[in-house]
Design an enzyme around this catalytic site. Structure first.
Site, PDB file in Angstrom:
ATOM      1  N   ARG A  52      -8.352  19.130 -27.413  1.00 31.62           N
ATOM      2  CA  ARG A  52      -6.904  19.157 -27.332  1.00 31.62           C
ATOM      3  C   ARG A  52      -6.251  18.157 -28.287  1.00 31.62           C
ATOM      4  O   ARG A  52      -5.028  18.077 -28.386  1.00 31.62           O
ATOM      5  CB  ARG A  52      -6.443  18.838 -25.910  1.00 31.62           C
ATOM      6  CG  ARG A  52      -6.686  19.971 -24.943  1.00 31.62           C
ATOM      7  CD  ARG A  52      -6.212  19.562 -23.560  1.00 31.62           C
ATOM      8  NE  ARG A  52      -6.054  20.745 -22.744  1.00 31.62           N
ATOM      9  CZ  ARG A  52      -4.908  21.406 -22.618  1.00 31.62           C
ATOM     10  NH1 ARG A  52      -3.831  20.979 -23.219  1.00 31.62           N
ATOM     11  NH2 ARG A  52      -4.848  22.485 -21.866  1.00 31.62           N
ATOM     12  N   HIS A  90      -3.208   9.569 -23.725  1.00 33.61           N
ATOM     13  CA  HIS A  90      -2.679  10.675 -24.527  1.00 33.61           C
ATOM     14  C   HIS A  90      -3.554  10.950 -25.734  1.00 33.61           C
ATOM     15  O   HIS A  90      -3.990  10.028 -26.422  1.00 33.61           O
ATOM     16  CB  HIS A  90      -1.273  10.319 -25.013  1.00 33.61           C
ATOM     17  CG  HIS A  90      -0.596  11.460 -25.684  1.00 33.61           C
ATOM     18  ND1 HIS A  90      -0.566  11.621 -27.045  1.00 33.61           N
ATOM     19  CD2 HIS A  90       0.061  12.520 -25.160  1.00 33.61           C
ATOM     20  CE1 HIS A  90       0.091  12.729 -27.330  1.00 33.61           C
ATOM     21  NE2 HIS A  90       0.480  13.291 -26.218  1.00 33.61           N
ATOM     22  N   GLY A 146       0.517  19.526 -30.240  1.00 29.28           N
ATOM     23  CA  GLY A 146      -0.075  19.898 -28.962  1.00 29.28           C
ATOM     24  C   GLY A 146      -0.794  18.666 -28.451  1.00 29.28           C
ATOM     25  O   GLY A 146      -0.961  17.710 -29.190  1.00 29.28           O
ATOM     26  N   CYS A 147      -1.229  18.659 -27.198  1.00 30.88           N
ATOM     27  CA  CYS A 147      -1.731  17.392 -26.688  1.00 30.88           C
ATOM     28  C   CYS A 147      -2.575  17.526 -25.441  1.00 30.88           C
ATOM     29  O   CYS A 147      -2.644  18.572 -24.812  1.00 30.88           O
ATOM     30  CB  CYS A 147      -0.573  16.489 -26.302  1.00 30.88           C
ATOM     31  SG  CYS A 147       0.586  16.204 -27.594  1.00 30.88           S
ATOM     32  N   ALA A 148      -3.191  16.385 -25.077  1.00 26.76           N
ATOM     33  CA  ALA A 148      -3.860  16.219 -23.801  1.00 26.76           C
ATOM     34  C   ALA A 148      -3.291  14.968 -23.144  1.00 26.76           C
ATOM     35  O   ALA A 148      -3.045  13.983 -23.837  1.00 26.76           O
ATOM     36  CB  ALA A 148      -5.352  16.030 -24.030  1.00 26.76           C
TER      37      ALA A 148
END
Ligand code: SF4
Ligand code: SF4
Lengths: 365, 501
Positions: free
Chosen positions: A41, A182, A12-14
């Site tokens: 995140r 990221h 999952g990520c930002a």
């Protein structure tokens, strides 16, 4: 434990990005700060940034950012590069020792120019030669890894929280007209730094939030054209797809978006303009294996612009805002507000609708 | 009798207390198992004729009948099985080649059953087909290598001919002759309604069915029965049949008794003459000859129809497929060794060819390794039994699947495996008018449509569960598959990981 590349790790990520339409250069500080409110995140197992316009003094040279496991690998790699490139500059990338970032490999930077004699002999255009060299090093040279290879741009990434990665790489000392960021939330430890994002090839960089369900269909297709997915990450395959569609097939950004996040057949059937309907049908029929499904929001960086794109069902959050010459993009509005508290015109683009921002006409980057 | 006597394989059990002597079973049985005994006032059975097609069981109004496997067996022997010994007796008596129908029934590995499908949990949401759009449409044919643009920079949208399918399934080749007029009518109507294709097989196309042309694949086999210009131009695509999974290396054989009336006209051969298609195409002894036939057919149809080359899955299938991909063919159809047939020599059916799962996986990988996977589409057949087999096949790398046996089951086939006798009680593999009329094409086509709609829904649920909303994103997506109980070698050929990896 297996290291990323031999296993596939969902994450999952930002993501966040900012661009100045007037080409105004901004220090990396603000984009680094934008990641702070999205701390939750990420989980400290990967963060990174891409900056465009950061090497004006070397604008005609390819900037290769590399990880090496040891000095011998670096020497071997250098010998390999010299077969086809002139190395104008070779140096450590400056970093700052901080407790939260550990186990760093040798982090190196070359500024190179392809040798005209090599280009003539191999009959390749220079971008193709650079792309092939990156594939060869990343695919075959154990212990060496190119993580950035464009002109007048560069990627900086590590295992850690993105805020810390920014401090580690001293990004406040770089100035660029466009930045992407990221933070990663992998479900198990990647084991090394290559798996962090952004992922790049030439001047294309991709930050991505999501887990694509079409991964192996996309990977097995794109690998037919000389790409080698050494990391098994979604971002890597999306970067190669973009490079293939934009550089190799010569599609426009908008057309590439229609391949990757293709409109549903039922939507195409309702398209009133016959010419456009034919084009959409053609693109879907020609590149069915490059349709990307599953949740994703990506920001593609390239020289002179950014493109933000959501999957066609919009299964991942992504918002866009504006402030004066700036366009800001992030997984959460909070990140935009951190960069520009008074940003206005905040909106969430629809699934499959690309948001393309370029520097104004006439602005040299 | 004597040494040749084989005790009947099945026993007819009639519950006398239920039987009302309506004689339905007697009228229904083309094998003449049942008969009314005036003298004894009861129904009698001659079990030696029974093939266990279940027609009488299904139609008996009082459920008085059941057919069971006879327990009169030879002494058990794991090497000399009952079936093997009886085959020796038959051949010692007749001196003939043994004939069989439908697919290989032996307990050889069914890899589909050893492959499991993935689903999304937590990191990626599953998609609900009832609430979100979910696409199953595919098109088959060559993909252009490069985007070309006109003077104004617009994309030139010239595609080579394609077949468009609303779902990645087609009815595979079954000739008019081997199956009945009503069976063909059912398939043609259903394919049209479903937006998919059916296939004429090697017997030509009955004039009544030209109307279904846009959903028809016309087949050119080694006997060239029924092939003429109008026939070639009637369908949506042309298939060159080089081989069939149930009988690789030999041609078809339709006995003269089945060459009657319309069938003889459609095949363009005299009534009563055996239709024997040669093992090879006598104009194709090598790959360059195939190329010539592909292009002759394209010439004959002005390059408007994609050409399919159908081959049986044999040992060297990957290299063969790569040759076909370079021959100008648009689509390769691979038929696995469990594929059905109207009649085949038993020894060939049961011992020649390889499983479709392995053939498909190695062909798809080889074409990708050579960078020519885009030049052809791959269709696989040879026992695709359900929606999950379809999903597994697409994930291994197929563009679409051919189904035949499942379609016949929908029409009423009970897999008695005696199609070669021409006495199919279900009106399918027969030309006897009294039997053919048992199959109502209206009902038949409706059942086919039901079956395919059910599969389509199941396909959507399966891919939705993986977080995929278009079948295109499943093609070749082998990470979505895991093997169970397979060896390293099998896994490496299939290109999948073991469950738990
Ligand atoms: S169909 Fe059933 S009830 Fe009728 S005669 Fe046969 S066994 Fe008896
Ligand atoms: S088609 Fe008819 S004869 Fe052939 S297996 Fe099915 S029921 Fe038996």
């Amino acid at each position: 434990m297996e290291r990323e590349g031999t296993v596939r790790i969902p994450s999952g990520c930002a993501i966040a990005a900012v661009i100045s339409r007037t080409g105004r250069r901004m220090s990396g500080e603000s984009i680094v700060r934008s990641m702070v409110p999205m701390h939750e995140r990420s989980n400290g197992l990967g963060g990174g940034f891409a900056g465009y316009g950061i090497y004006p003094e070397y604008r005609d040279l390819y900037a290769l950012h590399m990880f090496f496991e040891d000095r011998t690998t670096r020497k071997n790699c250098e010998a390999y590069l010299k077969e086809h490139f002139e190395i104008a500059q070779s140096e450590y990338i400056k970093t700052r020792k901080i407790p939260s970032i550990t186990d760093e490999p040798i982090i190196w930077r070359y500024f190179v120019a392809p040798l005209p004699s090599s280009l003539a002999k191999l009959q390749l255009d220079e971008r193709e030669l650079v792309a092939r060299t990156v594939m060869a090093i990343n695919g075959k040279m154990h212990g060496a890894y190119v993580f950035s290879s464009g002109k007048n741009m560069g990627t900086f990434k590590a295992v850690g929280y993105p805020e810390d990665v920014g401090v580690f790489y001293r990004l406040e000392e770089y100035e660029g007209y466009s930045w992407t960021a990221h933070g990663r939330y992998p479900t198990n430890t990647p084991g090394w730094w290559g798996g962090a994002h952004p992922f790049t090839l030439l001047d294309f960089s991709v930050v991505h939030n999501g887990e694509i369900s079409s991964y192996d269909a996309n990977r097995r297709f794109i690998e037919m054209f000389g790409y080698k997915c050494t990391l098994q990450t979604d971002t890597e395959v999306i970067t190669y797809i973009m490079d293939y569609l934009l550089r190799v097939q010569g599609l426009s950004l908008e057309e590439a978006a229609r391949v990757v996040a293709a409109p549903f057949w039922s939507t195409i059937a309702q398209e009133p303009d016959e010419r456009r309907r034919d084009e959409l049908t053609y693109l879907r029929t020609m590149f069915p294996s490059l349709l990307v499904t599953g949740p994703f929001s990506i920001v593609l960086g390239f020289s002179g612009g950014l493109m933000a794109l959501n999957d066609r069902l919009k299964l991942r959050s992504m918002v866009v805002g504006e402030k004066d010459d700036l366009v800001l993009i992030a997984s959460e509005e909070a990140a935009i507000r951190t960069m520009e508290p008074d940003a206005g015109n905040i909106w969430a683009p629809a699934g499959g609708e690309p948001v393309i921002v370029r520097v104004n006409e006439g602005v040299e980057v | 009798m004597g040494v040749d006597f084989i005790y009947p394989e099945f026993e007819v059990i009639r519950n006398e207390s239920r039987c009302i002597a309506c004689r339905v079973c007697e009228r229904q049985c083309s094998n003449e198992v049942h008969a009314w005994s005036e003298r004894r006032g009861v129904m009698m059975s001659d079990e030696s004729r029974c093939v266990n097609c279940q027609r009488c069981v299904s139609l008996c109004p009082t459920r008085a009948l059941k057919i069971v496997r006879s327990d009169c067996r030879l002494r058990e022997n794991a090497n000399w099985t009952d079936a093997t010994i009886k085959e020796v007796y038959k051949q010692a008596g007749s001196g003939g080649v043994l004939l069989s129908s439908m697919g290989n029934p032996n307990p050889l590995p069914v890899y589909w059953d050893r492959i499991l499908i993935n689903a999304s949990q937590v990191t990626n949401p599953p998609i609900d087909p009832l609430r979100e759009p979910m696409e199953t449409r595919v098109s088959l044919g060559k993909r252009p290598q490069r985007i070309e643009r006109d003077d104004e920079g617009g994309i030139i949208c010239d595609l080579q001919p394609q077949i468009e399918l609303s779902m990645p399934v087609m009815f595979s080749a079954m000739s008019y002759g081997s199956i009945s007029y009503n069976a063909h009518a059912s398939l043609a109507r259903a394919a049209t309604e479903l937006g998919i294709m059916y296939n004429t097989g090697e017997g030509g196309l009955h004039e009544d069915f030209y109307a279904y042309g846009p959903h028809t694949i016309v087949q050119v086999a080694s006997g060239r029965f029924g092939v003429h210009e109008d026939f070639l131009n009637a369908g949506a695509a042309i298939e060159i049949k080089m081989g069939q999974g149930a009988k690789p290396g030999i041609g078809g054989h339709l006995p003269g008794a089945k060459i009657v009336g319309d069938i003889s006209r459609t095949r363009m051969i005299p009534e009563g003459s055996d239709a024997i298609s040669p093992a090879p195409h006598h104009d194709i002894y090598s790959i360059e000859d195939l190329r010539q036939l592909v292009f002759s057919l394209k010439e004959a149809t002005s390059y408007r129809k994609p050409v399919i080359v159908k081959v049986a899955a044999v040992h060297n299938i990957a290299a063969i497929a790569s040759g076909i991909a370079r021959s100008g063919a648009d689509i390769i159809a691979i038929d696995g060794f469990r594929g059905g047939t109207g009649a085949a020599p038993t020894r060939i059916r049961d011992n020649v060819g390889i499983p479709i799962e392995l053939a498909l996986a190695s062909v798809d990988q080889r074409l990708r390794d050579e960078g020519i996977r885009n030049d052809v589409s791959i269709v696989c057949g040879g026992s695709i039994r359900s929606a999950s087999d379809v999903v597994k096949a697409i994930a291994l790398g197929a563009d679409a699947c051919y189904v035949a046996t499942a379609a016949l089951l929908a029409l009423g086939c009970h897999l008695c495996r005696t199609c070669h006798t021409g006495k199919c009680n279900w009106g399918i593999a027969t030309q006897r008018p009294d039997l053919v009329k048992r199959l109502n094409p209206e009902i038949g086509s409706e059942r086919l449509v039901n079956l395919m709609n059910a599969w389509r829904h199941e396909i959507k649920e399966l891919i939705g569960g993986m977080g995929i909303n278009s079948i295109e994103a499943l093609k070749g997506n082998r990470l979505m598959l895991r093997g169970v109980g397979l060896t390293e070698k099998e896994l490496s050929i299939l290109g999948i990981n073991h469950a738990g990896e």
